[in-house]
Design an enzyme around this catalytic site. Structure first.
Site, PDB file in Angstrom:
ATOM      1  N   HIS A 191       0.865  -1.288   0.074  1.00 32.33           N
ATOM      2  CA  HIS A 191      -0.064  -0.159  -0.042  1.00 32.33           C
ATOM      3  C   HIS A 191       0.852   1.229   0.093  1.00 32.33           C
ATOM      4  O   HIS A 191       0.393   2.357  -0.676  1.00 32.33           O
ATOM      5  CB  HIS A 191      -0.911   0.034   1.146  1.00 32.33           C
ATOM      6  CG  HIS A 191      -1.641   1.306   1.579  1.00 32.33           C
ATOM      7  ND1 HIS A 191      -2.713   1.546   0.959  1.00 32.33           N
ATOM      8  CD2 HIS A 191      -1.235   2.151   2.182  1.00 32.33           C
ATOM      9  CE1 HIS A 191      -3.173   2.749   1.047  1.00 32.33           C
ATOM     10  NE2 HIS A 191      -2.280   3.235   2.306  1.00 32.33           N
ATOM     11  N   GLU A 192       2.000   1.138   0.871  1.00 36.58           N
ATOM     12  CA  GLU A 192       2.781   2.499   1.064  1.00 36.58           C
ATOM     13  C   GLU A 192       3.657   2.565  -0.329  1.00 36.58           C
ATOM     14  O   GLU A 192       3.942   3.834  -0.690  1.00 36.58           O
ATOM     15  CB  GLU A 192       3.545   2.345   2.051  1.00 36.58           C
ATOM     16  CG  GLU A 192       2.676   2.527   3.548  1.00 36.58           C
ATOM     17  CD  GLU A 192       1.772   3.747   3.674  1.00 36.58           C
ATOM     18  OE1 GLU A 192       2.175   4.814   3.033  1.00 36.58           O
ATOM     19  OE2 GLU A 192       0.920   3.589   4.484  1.00 36.58           O
TER      20      GLU A 192
END
Length: 114
Positions: free
Chosen positions: A68-69
């Site tokens: 996600h990051e």
């Protein structure tokens, strides 16, 4: 000076560092899953099976956070923004970039909250 992170490597040219607090959170996550959640949901398993399932789940959970990051960082890199060098999570230090361009900020935000 004491470092609070362990360098893990680079993905798509984006440096990833592991914060020391990750170890405590990973152990707590594994423990809660192994002694509480999995025995209640999957009766009849052994303690070793519950601990293995808890550990695998914790690793997959943290891997999903990294992906996600990385999505934020990849979009920031693709929009050619400059580096801010700040952590985007208390667990992972993935260097996001900051841009003053509203359309680039929108694209970075669209891949998820950061």
């Amino acid at each position: 000076m004491f470092r609070h992170t362990i360098p893990i490597g680079r993905v798509l040219g984006i440096p990833i560092d592991l914060d020391y607090s990750w170890f405590l959170i990973a152990v707590l996550t594994t423990w809660v899953l192994a002694v509480s959640y999995y025995p209640a949901e999957f009766k009849g398993g052994t303690a070793a099976e519950y601990w293995l399932m808890g550990a695998v789940t914790a690793v997959l959970f943290f891997a999903s956070i990294v992906v996600h990051e990385l999505a934020h960082s990849w979009v920031a890199t693709a929009t050619d923004t400059r580096s801010a060098g700040s952590p985007c999570s208390s667990l992972w230090r993935i260097r996001l970039k900051v841009n003053r361009d509203a359309s680039a900020e929108f694209l970075i935000a669209v891949v998820g909250r950061h």
